[in-house]
Design a protein around this motif. Structure first.
Motif, PDB file in Angstrom:
ATOM      1  N   PHE A 187      47.303  39.223  45.940  1.00 16.96           N
ATOM      2  CA  PHE A 187      46.332  38.703  44.983  1.00 16.96           C
ATOM      3  C   PHE A 187      45.075  39.573  45.007  1.00 16.96           C
ATOM      4  N   THR A 188      44.474  39.755  43.840  1.00 13.13           N
ATOM      5  CA  THR A 188      43.248  40.534  43.727  1.00 13.13           C
ATOM      6  C   THR A 188      42.235  39.771  42.894  1.00 13.13           C
ATOM      7  N   ILE A 189      41.060  39.551  43.469  1.00 11.86           N
ATOM      8  CA  ILE A 189      39.969  38.886  42.733  1.00 11.86           C
ATOM      9  C   ILE A 189      39.071  39.962  42.141  1.00 11.86           C
ATOM     10  N   SER A 190      38.567  39.685  40.942  1.00  5.29           N
ATOM     11  CA  SER A 190      37.658  40.639  40.300  1.00  5.29           C
ATOM     12  C   SER A 190      36.730  39.879  39.362  1.00  5.29           C
ATOM     13  N   ARG A 191      35.781  40.611  38.817  1.00  3.86           N
ATOM     14  CA  ARG A 191      34.772  39.972  37.971  1.00  3.86           C
ATOM     15  C   ARG A 191      34.368  40.942  36.874  1.00  3.86           C
ATOM     16  N   ASP A 192      34.229  40.430  35.664  1.00  3.08           N
ATOM     17  CA  ASP A 192      33.718  41.204  34.529  1.00  3.08           C
ATOM     18  C   ASP A 192      32.365  40.608  34.171  1.00  3.08           C
ATOM     19  N   ASN A 193      31.301  41.279  34.568  1.00  6.22           N
ATOM     20  CA  ASN A 193      29.951  40.737  34.354  1.00  6.22           C
ATOM     21  C   ASN A 193      29.632  40.597  32.858  1.00  6.22           C
ATOM     22  N   ALA A 194      30.064  41.549  32.070  1.00  6.30           N
ATOM     23  CA  ALA A 194      29.769  41.515  30.639  1.00  6.30           C
ATOM     24  C   ALA A 194      30.417  40.303  29.958  1.00  6.30           C
ATOM     25  N   LYS A 195      31.588  39.917  30.454  1.00  2.00           N
ATOM     26  CA  LYS A 195      32.293  38.772  29.874  1.00  2.00           C
ATOM     27  C   LYS A 195      32.014  37.482  30.630  1.00  2.00           C
ATOM     28  N   SER A 196      31.240  37.579  31.704  1.00  2.00           N
ATOM     29  CA  SER A 196      30.938  36.412  32.544  1.00  2.00           C
ATOM     30  C   SER A 196      32.227  35.687  32.936  1.00  2.00           C
ATOM     31  N   THR A 197      33.183  36.461  33.379  1.00  2.92           N
ATOM     32  CA  THR A 197      34.499  35.930  33.695  1.00  2.92           C
ATOM     33  C   THR A 197      34.998  36.512  35.020  1.00  2.92           C
ATOM     34  N   MET A 198      35.586  35.640  35.808  1.00  2.33           N
ATOM     35  CA  MET A 198      36.214  36.038  37.064  1.00  2.33           C
ATOM     36  C   MET A 198      37.722  35.956  36.889  1.00  2.33           C
ATOM     37  N   TYR A 199      38.437  36.798  37.610  1.00  3.96           N
ATOM     38  CA  TYR A 199      39.886  36.842  37.485  1.00  3.96           C
ATOM     39  C   TYR A 199      40.564  36.756  38.853  1.00  3.96           C
ATOM     40  N   LEU A 200      41.797  36.312  38.822  1.00  2.00           N
ATOM     41  CA  LEU A 200      42.648  36.386  39.995  1.00  2.00           C
ATOM     42  C   LEU A 200      44.002  36.931  39.545  1.00  2.00           C
ATOM     43  N   GLN A 201      44.247  38.187  39.875  1.00  2.00           N
ATOM     44  CA  GLN A 201      45.529  38.799  39.575  1.00  2.00           C
ATOM     45  C   GLN A 201      46.485  38.473  40.705  1.00  2.00           C
ATOM     46  N   MET A 202      47.585  37.808  40.353  1.00  2.64           N
ATOM     47  CA  MET A 202      48.546  37.356  41.365  1.00  2.64           C
ATOM     48  C   MET A 202      49.872  38.082  41.137  1.00  2.64           C
ATOM     49  N   ASN A 203      50.270  38.877  42.112  1.00  2.00           N
ATOM     50  CA  ASN A 203      51.530  39.607  42.052  1.00  2.00           C
ATOM     51  C   ASN A 203      52.468  39.131  43.158  1.00  2.00           C
ATOM     52  N   SER A 204      53.727  39.480  43.027  1.00  2.72           N
ATOM     53  CA  SER A 204      54.730  39.127  44.047  1.00  2.72           C
ATOM     54  C   SER A 204      54.655  37.649  44.406  1.00  2.72           C
ATOM     55  N   LEU A 205      54.602  36.826  43.392  1.00  3.05           N
ATOM     56  CA  LEU A 205      54.428  35.390  43.613  1.00  3.05           C
ATOM     57  C   LEU A 205      55.623  34.786  44.334  1.00  3.05           C
ATOM     58  N   LYS A 206      55.317  33.798  45.172  1.00  7.36           N
ATOM     59  CA  LYS A 206      56.322  33.108  45.980  1.00  7.36           C
ATOM     60  C   LYS A 206      56.302  31.620  45.639  1.00  7.36           C
ATOM     61  N   PRO A 207      57.385  30.903  45.887  1.00  8.36           N
ATOM     62  CA  PRO A 207      57.380  29.452  45.627  1.00  8.36           C
ATOM     63  C   PRO A 207      56.244  28.733  46.351  1.00  8.36           C
ATOM     64  N   GLU A 208      55.875  29.210  47.517  1.00 11.08           N
ATOM     65  CA  GLU A 208      54.788  28.555  48.260  1.00 11.08           C
ATOM     66  C   GLU A 208      53.408  28.790  47.647  1.00 11.08           C
ATOM     67  N   ASP A 209      53.326  29.614  46.627  1.00  5.62           N
ATOM     68  CA  ASP A 209      52.069  29.791  45.894  1.00  5.62           C
ATOM     69  C   ASP A 209      51.883  28.702  44.838  1.00  5.62           C
ATOM     70  N   THR A 210      52.890  27.869  44.647  1.00  7.80           N
ATOM     71  CA  THR A 210      52.799  26.791  43.662  1.00  7.80           C
ATOM     72  C   THR A 210      51.695  25.810  44.029  1.00  7.80           C
ATOM     73  N   ALA A 211      50.781  25.595  43.094  1.00  9.47           N
ATOM     74  CA  ALA A 211      49.618  24.741  43.337  1.00  9.47           C
ATOM     75  C   ALA A 211      48.780  24.675  42.064  1.00  9.47           C
ATOM     76  N   VAL A 212      47.818  23.777  42.080  1.00  5.00           N
ATOM     77  CA  VAL A 212      46.755  23.813  41.075  1.00  5.00           C
ATOM     78  C   VAL A 212      45.671  24.743  41.617  1.00  5.00           C
ATOM     79  N   TYR A 213      45.284  25.704  40.807  1.00  5.32           N
ATOM     80  CA  TYR A 213      44.281  26.679  41.201  1.00  5.32           C
ATOM     81  C   TYR A 213      42.945  26.331  40.558  1.00  5.32           C
ATOM     82  N   TYR A 214      41.894  26.347  41.386  1.00  4.11           N
ATOM     83  CA  TYR A 214      40.550  26.023  40.940  1.00  4.11           C
ATOM     84  C   TYR A 214      39.622  27.213  41.161  1.00  4.11           C
ATOM     85  N   CYS A 215      38.724  27.421  40.216  1.00  6.29           N
ATOM     86  CA  CYS A 215      37.646  28.378  40.461  1.00  6.29           C
ATOM     87  C   CYS A 215      36.374  27.601  40.789  1.00  6.29           C
TER      88      CYS A 215
END
Length: 123
Positions: free
Chosen positions: A67-95
């Motif tokens: 997983f990689t967290i990043s931020r675009d200041n111009a868009k006032s948006t944060m991201y979480l890029q999730m790769n190689s996902l596993k069944p144990e990653d199943t959840a509700v994700y909150y920022c």
């Protein structure tokens, strides 16, 4: 202050998703913001955080390298890029956002929360 999370969905193991967290009512780049997740019957778990100011990032061992967290200041948006996902990653994700620039891993250290977006990893 509002945080709006989006981008969740159903993905197969090994797949990828990118979550977004749109911020309004405050200057995103000045404050620490992070991602948490909560699976059914489990406590809310810290996933990743990005500092306000200089964007140093931190991630839980369970997602480091995937997983990689990043931020675009111009868009006032944060991201979480999730790769190689596993069944144990199943959840509700909150920022969430703190009232200070430094990251923290405890949910109680965050003042403002988004509504959550469901991520399901299943074949």
């Amino acid at each position: 202050v509002q945080l709006q999370a989006s981008g969740g969905g159903l993905v197969q193991p090994g797949g990828s998703l990118r979550l977004s967290c749109a911020a309004s009512g405050f200057t995103l780049e000045r404050y620490a913001t992070g991602w948490f997740r909560q699976a059914p019957g489990k406590e809310r778990e810290w996933v990743s955080c990005i500092n306000g100011g200089v964007p140093r990032t931190y991630s839980a061992d369970s997602v480091k390298g995937r997983f990689t967290i990043s931020r675009d200041n111009a868009k006032s948006t944060m991201y979480l890029q999730m790769n190689s996902l596993k069944p144990e990653d199943t959840a509700v994700y909150y920022c969430a956002a703190r009232l200070t620039a430094g990251c923290a891993t405890q949910p109680g250290a965050y003042r403002n929360w988004g509504q959550g977006t469901q991520v399901t990893v299943s074949s």
